[in-house]
Write an enzyme that holds these catalytic residues in place. Structure first.
Site, short mmCIF file in Angstrom:
data_model
loop_
_atom_site.label_atom_id
_atom_site.label_comp_id
_atom_site.label_asym_id
_atom_site.label_seq_id
_atom_site.Cartn_x
_atom_site.Cartn_y
_atom_site.Cartn_z
N ASP A 144 0.86 -1.19 0.00
CA ASP A 144 0.00 0.00 0.00
C ASP A 144 0.89 1.24 0.00
O ASP A 144 1.20 1.79 1.06
CB ASP A 144 -0.90 0.04 1.25
N HIS A 257 -11.74 -0.81 10.06
CA HIS A 257 -10.74 -1.60 10.76
C HIS A 257 -11.26 -2.08 12.11
O HIS A 257 -10.81 -3.10 12.64
CB HIS A 257 -9.46 -0.79 10.97
N ASP A 330 -10.43 -6.37 0.66
CA ASP A 330 -9.63 -5.68 1.66
C ASP A 330 -9.23 -6.72 2.70
O ASP A 330 -9.70 -7.87 2.68
CB ASP A 330 -10.42 -4.53 2.28
#
Length: 607
Positions: A144, A257, A330
């Site tokens: 990332d 998250h 993800d």
């Protein structure tokens, strides 16, 4: 007929994987990069060897290609107890040998990154492991490297201001240049996929997880910037780009998250706000799209997150939008996707929904075996697995992974962080600095020698700005106070401000009402400094929204990033070496009134 069309037809008619791979030969030959010196010759060097390898793939090996894993540590041969706890084997090379994954991801926070040369060597070690086991298929190594606030590889790799900084400059050419430089540097380190760009439209000023990772709150601007970066990564650098987070994570006050967000956009709102950047990316030929762990009732009323939703991934992304590339989830270790189902079920449902690869499974053995068992039981068809495998293979062919998995670490200094790249980055970031308020005409500062206090958030950030100001003749004091400054730290900063001519105070998400102490303490720091009556310049080094909580500040600047490159651009603006040209890429709302603009999209002062 296109290669993707050939593989789709083959999947439906039962033609073997070998035949489809063979049909890709002309495209692969055209798109493969020029040969580079190898540390060790790869096991697969030509199409014939690739097809022979695929002929003998077991179900387990096919499913392994659908997993994207990581391991702790900076060396593939170094044992780490954390790997043993997670995978049952100690070294990264053993993880590759055990699972034969199709992908790999690097993290600085998981001790993977020491420097670019080390990463190039590490990539070669991993590829040696991958091409020495099973069907010997090289890994697609990813990371990332969004730039700005999400960076896995710091200096000497070239740093940029990030997406919202690009949005502030409005330059698609610069956004493409930044992606091209970033992509070429990653490729030199053996990284062939960047999980970027973020294509979310940040229409919620209280979004805790996207914010400056988004280009803008304007769908058209986000679309234009997304396309520019897809071109930079894929056409200019020759690596895979990944638009994220589908179907759009820009309007939430929850962080996926830690919790499961719900996006309550109507279908019309989704089509108007969230969909355009992804449609634009698909039209531009984006190689992969990452899912979001968010609930979007207008697209799927079941309450399942998009990552586990067949109506969203297959129905909308594949069928309605016509996306033919890779769908990657993800991270499955995130709380949002684990909230409703157990880990085993999550992995199976993600693939049932239409995902080709699952990223960072938190229970690798459990989840790998669950997928294998789901295929053996008939819950997931092997044809679907083959279709995903062929998409994965197609991207490895397109990006040269099968034929050139190794890199030359000796080339790193000539590619990564070169003077030309650093100079280009500085010029690009210079255009992004946005002067929001300058009521007392404080800026630009004259060249008169003065004492300057730099205080507020960020140890490295305050030090970097202090050094830049010192280089311009200021006598600089640095007093970093953190995200939640103590009363003692605030009192110390106020005392130092009293004996300095100018104070520059840096704020970082001072609006964040999810952390009461942070909100109150950063506001208190700024307001107590303003109360001294001294010259105070307030600078938001992340989200531009902070000014809503201390609008009495007469001078306010937004940088959208806190890397050294952004602090150097800030110093240039403070001293009038360049005029500020950035324009707000979002509305800044009044505190507590999210629909009432305090400063509107497009606002920006200059001289």
């Amino acid at each position: 007929m296109s290669a993707l069309r050939r593989f789709a037809v083959a999947s439906l008619t039962g033609v073997s994987a070998v035949a489809v791979v063979a049909s890709l030969a002309p495209a692969a030959a055209v798109s493969a990069p020029p040969p580079e010196p190898r540390v060790e010759a790869p096991a697969i060097t030509n199409l014939q060897q690739a097809t022979q390898a695929l002929q003998g793939m077991t179900l387990e090996e096919k499913i392994g290609q659908m997993f994207v894993l990581f391991a702790y540590g900076p060396d593939a041969a170094r044992p780490d107890a954390r790997n043993t706890a997670l995978y049952g084997v100690a070294t990264p090379a053993e993880v590759v040998a055990k699972y034969k994954p199709g992908g790999w991801i690097y993290f600085n926070a998981r001790d993977n990154v020491t420097n670019p040369t080390q990463l190039a060597t590490y990539s070669n070690q991993l590829q040696t492991a991958a091409t020495s086991t099973g069907q010997r298929i090289p890994l697609t190594i990813a990371t990332d490297q969004e730039q700005g606030v999400v960076v896995r590889i710091g200096p000497p790799a070239t740093q940029f201001g990030g997406n919202m900084a690009h949005g502030a400059s409005r330059s698609t050419a610069d956004a493409r240049t930044a992606a091209g430089i970033t992509g070429r540097e990653l490729k030199a380190m053996g990284i062939r996929q960047d999980y970027a760009p973020v294509a979310d439209v940040n229409v919620n000023a209280l979004n805790p997880v996207i914010g400056v990772r988004s280009f803008s709150s304007d769908p058209e601007l986000v679309s234009d910037m997304t396309v520019a970066q897809v071109q930079g990564y894929q056409k200019d650098a020759g690596i895979m780009a990944t638009a994220k987070h589908f179907p759009g994570h820009g309007d939430t006050r929850d962080d996926s998250h830690t919790s499961l967000p719900t996006i309550n956009h109507t279908l019309q709102e989704w089509n108007t706000i969230d969909a355009p950047p992804f449609k634009a990316a698909i039209k531009a030929g984006i190689d992969s799209i990452m899912t979001a762990h968010i609930v979007v009732p207008s697209l799927d009323p079941s309450g399942d997150p998009a990552t586990l939703s067949k109506p969203i991934l297959t129905g909308v992304l594949r069928n309605q939008l016509g996306f033919k590339g890779l769908i990657i989830t993800d991270a499955l270790e995130m709380a949002a996707v684990r909230a409703k189902y157990g880990d085993a079920e999550v992995a199976v449902r993600a693939i049932e929904a239409g995902a080709d690869q699952i990223l960072l499974p938190p229970a690798p053995d459990v989840q790998f075996n669950a997928v294998v068992n789901a295929v053996k039981s008939g819950r997931i068809s092997e044809r679907q697995i083959n279709e995903s495998l062929l998409r994965i293979l197609l991207m490895k062919l397109k990006n040269g992974v099968l034929f050139q998995p190794f890199v030359d670490p000796a080339k790193i200094p000539s590619v990564v962080g070169t003077p030309a790249s650093l100079a280009a980055a500085q010029k690009i970031v210079d255009k992004s600095i946005t002067l929001v308020k300058n009521n007392n005409s404080t800026l630009p500062l004259s060249n008169t020698p003065r004492k300057v206090l730099v205080t507020g958030w960020g140890v490295a950030t305050t030090a970097s700005l202090g050094a830049s100001l010192t280089n311009r003749g200021a006598t600089t004091t640095v007093a970093q106070t953190g995200a939640a400054p103590t009363d003692a730290a605030i009192a110390d900063a106020v005392a130092k401000a009293q004996v300095n001519d100018v104070t520059v105070v840096l704020t970082q998400k001072a609006w964040d009402t999810t952390v009461t102490d942070k909100l109150a303490k950063q506001q208190k720091l700024v307001n107590d400094l303003l109360a001294t009556g001294k010259t105070v310049i307030v600078v938001a080094v992340r989200d531009p929204y902070d000014i809503a909580y201390f609008d009495d500040a007469p001078t306010y600047v937004a940088t959208y990033g806190y890397q050294g490159v952004s602090m150097e651009s800030l110093a240039k603006v403070l001293y009038g070496e360049i005029a500020p040209t950035g324009k707000l890429p979002v509305d800044i709302p009044v505190a507590g009134q999210p629909t009432t603009p305090l400063y509107q999209f497009g606002h920006g002062l200059t001289w």
